[in-house]
Design an enzyme around this catalytic site. Structure first.
Site, PDB file in Angstrom:
ATOM      1  N   LYS A  80       0.846  -1.204   0.000  1.00 11.37           N
ATOM      2  CA  LYS A  80       0.000   0.000   0.000  1.00 11.37           C
ATOM      3  C   LYS A  80       0.879   1.252   0.000  1.00 11.37           C
ATOM      4  O   LYS A  80       1.894   1.301   0.706  1.00 11.37           O
ATOM      5  CB  LYS A  80      -0.897  -0.018   1.241  1.00 11.37           C
ATOM      6  CG  LYS A  80      -1.899   1.122   1.313  1.00 11.37           C
ATOM      7  CD  LYS A  80      -2.744   1.009   2.575  1.00 11.37           C
ATOM      8  CE  LYS A  80      -3.804   2.087   2.655  1.00 11.37           C
ATOM      9  NZ  LYS A  80      -4.623   1.971   3.877  1.00 11.37           N
ATOM     10  N   SER A 155      -9.659   1.844   3.277  1.00 10.25           N
ATOM     11  CA  SER A 155      -8.832   2.588   2.365  1.00 10.25           C
ATOM     12  C   SER A 155      -7.851   1.735   1.560  1.00 10.25           C
ATOM     13  O   SER A 155      -7.366   2.196   0.533  1.00 10.25           O
ATOM     14  CB  SER A 155      -8.034   3.635   3.152  1.00 10.25           C
ATOM     15  OG  SER A 155      -7.132   3.022   4.043  1.00 10.25           O
ATOM     16  N   SER A 179      -9.731  -0.383   7.466  1.00  7.76           N
ATOM     17  CA  SER A 179      -9.172  -0.228   6.115  1.00  7.76           C
ATOM     18  C   SER A 179      -8.476  -1.450   5.530  1.00  7.76           C
ATOM     19  O   SER A 179      -8.107  -1.437   4.356  1.00  7.76           O
ATOM     20  CB  SER A 179      -8.193   0.945   6.088  1.00  7.76           C
ATOM     21  OG  SER A 179      -8.884   2.162   6.072  1.00  7.76           O
TER      22      SER A 179
END
Lengths: 482, 100
Positions: A80, A155, A179
């Site tokens: 990420k 997210s 997330s």
């Protein structure tokens, strides 16, 4: 999306040992998949082929020399874009860090690579990890590989989509209020948030430091355990890193779950849940009962206060953490004649709307005269929410709940109503506040073929038990489908 | 309204954020509904409840104890300055702050 071969940690190891394929060939295969699918998914923001092939060649050299291969040898992973990678652009999906190249690796990245993993690139996410749909990325939303018109969740939407579409075998995400778990649920793959302190946050660009955690996505529970085992453990560079020893997280996998007490908190099965999410999760619970687990109904009375608590604390911390983006030391700068104007214009142009909204809220609740009414009060409610978990774990071994109240929603459906987007995190934020570990695993599909996620919470540092139960359920559900 | 336009502007100033007029109007409405929602915490009696700042209860869980604070060598100034929008080693450059 089927046709592509599903690689796992053990199948890559077996293929490398049998010499049917090299680590370089595996990396090449994944880059060709990414080239084909990423334009429609937007899961990756940056690819790092130079670093990936150098690592793959190291693995192939070890194999040629007959050296024992490390645990994740040749396993292609995605990271990420809020996690620092030396020499690879790390943007937090924000204009303000569009060209930022970290001079060092996050501990989790360093450990993955030391274990032989091949880092393919950096994945898209909500800007600074703030969001539940991945629509807050400055570089465009990620599309859910299950249905391109829908969000992948957020997210960590890019990490979830990359693994679900077979564009990586594993991925790292971060979880502050859900997330990792929610995009795992919406994309139909296992995804785990470890205990706070289990995985070092060194190199994670901070959103809310008392809540942020790094954790893995993979296509099987066993692979989640393999990745988590590698990145876990004390790190002196993170002062909140726990020194608790890391057991072999694969140890419980395959063992019986008979007699395990599973708590079903009434507050997680109330109104506001999609009927098909409910029916699939209930079916999952019946499956656990058929495996010999004992359901225990209980209450966690402060659950309803978790969203309000979370949005005060997370945004207060965010407003403080994001003060560092001021155009002085890194990232974007809007040149102005005075320092104060440079700060204001750089931040005004560099941050997107959700980030600004949260900085505003965080600044407001911390401002003079409001601290006691909001921040201190929320810290006290956080104690009560943790007490709910402590009390529950005196009666049960784990808690089983839905991960998300609804399956993947349509892109654009909720973007204009931040409060309703915040409220959708209700089943995940509680565990974030309490600091406990949790996994989301796929548990059936809706009539529109959208995946449903089932969440398992455990006491602090009980990842092994959670993985044991998750694996048992994964196997039982897989057997039912077959 | 829980929050006035003046308060929105004041908070933006504290946060060093330039906002357009339309952003100020939009944020006022959105912050108002969020602040009204989080008021629900006022329903709870919190007398005697200790605030929780740390997930690991550093004082009670030995495995969460902090490490010793030890000085060690860090040689990254060059790499750090390379990322700055404007730098002249060993400093970051910013617009003039102090008038003589």
């Amino acid at each position: 999306m089927s046709a592509v071969r599903k690689w796992t940690v053990p199948s890559i190891r077996a293929a490398l040992e049998a010499k049917t394929i090299s680590a370089r060939e595996i990396a090449t295969e994944f880059y060709s998949r990414i080239e084909k699918r990423n334009p429609e998914l937007n899961a990756y923001l940056t690819l790092s082929p130079e670093r990936a092939y150098a690592q793959a060649d190291r693995i192939d050299t070890m194999r040629a020399k007959g050296t024992r291969l490390p645990p994740l040898a040749g396993v292609p992973v995605a990271i990420k874009d809020v996690i620092s990678t030396r020499g690879i652009c790390t943007t937090c999906a924000s204009r303000i860090l569009e060209n930022y190249v970290p001079p060092y690796d996050a501990t989790a990245v360093e450990r993955l690579e030391a274990a032989g993993a091949v880092i393919l690139g950096k994945t898209n996410c909500d800007e600074f990890a703030m969001g539940s749909s991945n629509e807050n990325s400055a570089f465009g939303p990620v599309h859910n590989p299950v249905d391109l018109a829908r969000v992948p969740g957020g997210s960590s939407g890019g990490s979830a989509a990359a693994v679900a579409a077979g564009l990586a075998v594993g991925a790292l995400g971060t979880d502050t209020g859900g997330s990792i778990r929610q995009p795992g649920a919406l994309c139909g793959i296992p995804a785990m948030m470890p205990t706070y302190g289990r995985v070092s946050r060194y190199g994670l660009i901070a959103f809310a430091s008392s809540l942020d955690r790094i954790g893995p996505f993979a296509s099987t529970v066993s692979d989640v355990a393999s990745l988590l085992g590698v990145i876990s453990g004390n790190d002196p560079r993170d002062s909140t890193s726990a020194s608790a020893p890391v057991p072999n997280l694969l140890e419980g996998i395959g063992k019986t779950v008979k007699g395990m007490r599973i708590g079903l908190p009434a507050e997680y099965f109330g109104e506001g849940m999609d009927t098909e999410v409910r029916s699939n999760v209930e079916k999952g619970i019946q499956t656990l009962e058929s495996l010999g687990c004992r359901p225990v109904n209980l209450r966690m009375p402060h659950t309803d206060y978790a969203i309000a608590t979370y949005y005060i604390l997370a945004n207060a911390e965010a407003s403080s953490n994001l003060a560092r983006f001021d155009g002085v030391r890194y990232g974007m700068r809007v040149p102005e004649s005075s320092l104060a104007e440079m700060y204001r214009e750089t931040r005004g142009k560099g941050f997107g709307p959700e980030v600004k909204r949260r900085i505003m809220l965080g600044t407001y609740v911390l401002s003079s005269g409001y601290y006691d009414a909001y921040y201190l009060r929320a810290q006290k409610v956080r104690s009560l929410i943790r007490s709910d978990f402590n009390a529950a774990f005196e009666k049960v071994d784990v808690l089983v709940t839905p991960t998300s109240s609804a399956p993947a929603f349509l892109l654009g459906e909720r973007i204009d109503d931040p409060l309703s987007m915040y409220l959708s995190d209700i089943y995940t934020v509680t565990g974030s506040l309490a600091g406990v570990p949790a996994i989301s695993i796929p548990c059936g599909m809706t009539s529109k073929r959208l995946p449903v996620g089932l969440q398992i919470f455990g006491p602090p540092f009980a990842e092994e038990r959670i993985l044991q139960l998750a694996h048992a359920l994964e196997r039982a559900l897989g057997a039912e489908q077959a | 309204m829980k929050i006035t336009r003046e308060e929105v502007l004041r908070v933006a100033e504290l946060a060093h954020l330039s906002l357009s007029d339309s952003e100020v109007t939009k944020f006022q409405g959105q912050l108002d509904s969020i602040l009204s929602y989080i008021d629900k915490l006022k329903e709870l009696d919190l007398s005697g409840v200790q605030p929780m700042a740390q997930a690991l209860e550093a004082n009670t869980r030995p495995e969460a104890a902090l490490r010793d604070d030890v000085v060690c060598v860090s040689d990254v100034s060059r790499a750090v300055l390379d990322q700055a929008p404007e730098a002249k080693a060993p400093y970051f450059r910013v617009p003039k702050v102090i008038e003589r």
